[in-house]
Design an enzyme around this catalytic site. Structure first.
Site, PDB file in Angstrom:
ATOM      1  CD  GLN A 138      -7.775  -2.185 -12.031  1.00 57.61           C
ATOM      2  OE1 GLN A 138      -7.104  -3.196 -12.199  1.00 57.61           O
ATOM      3  NE2 GLN A 138      -7.639  -1.420 -10.954  1.00 57.61           N
ATOM      4  CG  LEU A 188      -1.856  -1.221   1.354  1.00 61.88           C
ATOM      5  CD1 LEU A 188      -2.739  -1.078   2.590  1.00 61.88           C
ATOM      6  CD2 LEU A 188      -2.716  -1.404   0.103  1.00 61.88           C
ATOM      7  N   GLY A 235      -1.528   6.484  -2.562  1.00 61.92           N
ATOM      8  CA  GLY A 235      -2.692   6.431  -3.459  1.00 61.92           C
ATOM      9  C   GLY A 235      -3.761   5.512  -2.871  1.00 61.92           C
ATOM     10  CG  HIS A 236      -3.087   1.236  -2.366  1.00 61.57           C
ATOM     11  ND1 HIS A 236      -1.762   0.926  -2.547  1.00 61.57           N
ATOM     12  CD2 HIS A 236      -3.769   0.563  -3.323  1.00 61.57           C
ATOM     13  CE1 HIS A 236      -1.642   0.100  -3.578  1.00 61.57           C
ATOM     14  NE2 HIS A 236      -2.840  -0.129  -4.068  1.00 61.57           N
ATOM     15  CE  LYS A 270      -0.707   3.144 -10.980  1.00 59.00           C
ATOM     16  NZ  LYS A 270      -0.182   2.331 -12.099  1.00 59.00           N
ATOM     17  CB  SER A 300       2.778   2.402  -9.129  1.00 61.37           C
ATOM     18  OG  SER A 300       2.848   1.035  -9.450  1.00 61.37           O
ATOM     19  CB  SER A 301       2.309  -1.779  -5.530  1.00 62.01           C
ATOM     20  OG  SER A 301       1.103  -1.375  -4.940  1.00 62.01           O
TER      21      SER A 301
HETATM   22  O1  PAF Z   1      -5.634  -2.394  -9.200  1.00 67.19           O
HETATM   23  C1  PAF Z   1      -5.360  -3.409  -8.559  1.00 67.19           C
HETATM   24  O2  PAF Z   1      -4.589  -3.370  -7.577  1.00 67.19           O
HETATM   25  C2  PAF Z   1      -5.944  -4.753  -8.945  1.00 67.19           C
HETATM   26  O3  PAF Z   1      -6.092  -4.832 -10.323  1.00 67.19           O
HETATM   27  C3  PAF Z   1      -7.267  -5.070  -8.241  1.00 67.19           C
HETATM   28  C4  PAF Z   1      -8.346  -4.093  -8.620  1.00 67.19           C
HETATM   29  C5  PAF Z   1      -7.050  -5.058  -6.726  1.00 67.19           C
HETATM   30  C6  PAF Z   1      -7.739  -6.473  -8.640  1.00 67.19           C
HETATM   31  O4  PAF Z   1      -6.817  -7.447  -8.291  1.00 67.19           O
END
Ligand code: PAF
Length: 278
Positions: free
Chosen positions: A153, A32, A35-36, A149, A185-186
């Protein structure tokens, strides 16, 4: 904060509160970053109960090495979530999510999932949607929170909710950045100090497009390609300007805030993506 490792225990607990409380879901793969944490904060503001899921989903990786090297910092993650008073963390093991031999579900998201990430990471969106649909069905959130970001998705998840005929509201949060513009980003955890500096090339190119929106799209893309060619260990995978409604590349600008410049690049071998809506 309560931690659940099985969907049975998690749903048993959530069912007590479901009728009277809104439930926010922040799905993550851990490692994390701020951003998270912004997603968790937004969920805390909007919802009565916030669930963060941490699960590195093997089905969405088309590259085994990328999966194996995906950063893991579970103890630090739990500490961060506790600090923000996240109510629940769901950390399932693989067999709580998938039955043995289970295959990825085939969705048909059409053009939304055909370009950029869809093209360069075959199967990625089916894998991502497979886990997100499962999480939605387990947690039955009222709202789910995603970062801009991962713009493609985000749009695929919105389409997924429509396909599911689900009332879940998808809330998106703006991209968080390092001082040099690099999107949080991770995967940044895998960048050396030098690579982090170099990675600012992505934001600089995006920003160039923001500043030069009056120019032709072809010329902007050429500028990006040439900028990358001049930088050692920075490999451009794609640079596309797309219509954000269908994520299809365009040659002519659409209406304000309906276009996005999207870039994927490998910086010293680490794959990074970023975008700006314009
Ligand atoms: O964005 C992410 O971290 C992943 O694609 C998610 C949405 C947790 C699904 O595994």
């Amino acid at each position: 904060m309560r931690q659940f490792q099985t969907k049975i225990k998690l749903t048993r607990y959530l069912n007590i509160y479901r009728k009277k409380s809104s439930i926010g879901l922040v799905p993550t793969m851990g490692a994390l970053h701020s951003g998270h944490l912004a997603l968790i904060k937004a969920a805390k503001e909007k919802c009565d109960i916030v669930v963060c899921s941490i699960f590195v989903n093997p089905m969405q990786f088309n590259n085994k090495e990328d999966f194996i090297n995906y950063p893991n910092s579970i103890n630090k993650d739990l500490e961060k979530l506790r600090t923000l008073n996240c109510d629940i963390v769901y950390t399932p093991k693989i067999n709580d999510i998938y039955v043995q031999g289970e295959k990825v579900k085939e969705f048909n998201f059409g053009p939304l999932a055909e370009n950029m990430e869809g093209k360069f990471r075959p199967g990625h969106f089916n894998g991502m949607a497979t886990i997100v649909e499962k999480l939605f069905n387990i947690i039955l959130p009222t709202q789910a929170f995603f970062g801009e970001k991962d713009l493609q998705q985000l749009q695929v998840v919105k389409a997924l909710v429509q396909k599911m005929g689900s009332p879940i509201e998808i809330v998106s949060i703006t991209t968080y950045r390092e001082k040099n513009g690099l999107a949080k980003s991770s995967r940044n955890k895998r960048l050396s100090k030098k690579a982090k500096k170099k990675a600012s090339i992505i934001y600089n190119c995006l920003n160039y497009c923001v500043q030069n929106k009056h120019k032709d799209i072809v010329n902007l893309k050429l500028y990006i390609q040439n900028t990358f060619k001049s930088q050692k260990s920075c490999k451009l995978e794609y640079a596309e300007i797309v219509n954000i409604e269908n994520m299809v590349p365009i040659n002519k600008w659409g209406a304000k805030n309906k276009n996005a410049i999207c870039i994927a690049a490998h910086i010293e071998g680490v794959r990074l993506i970023d975008n700006i809506i314009l």
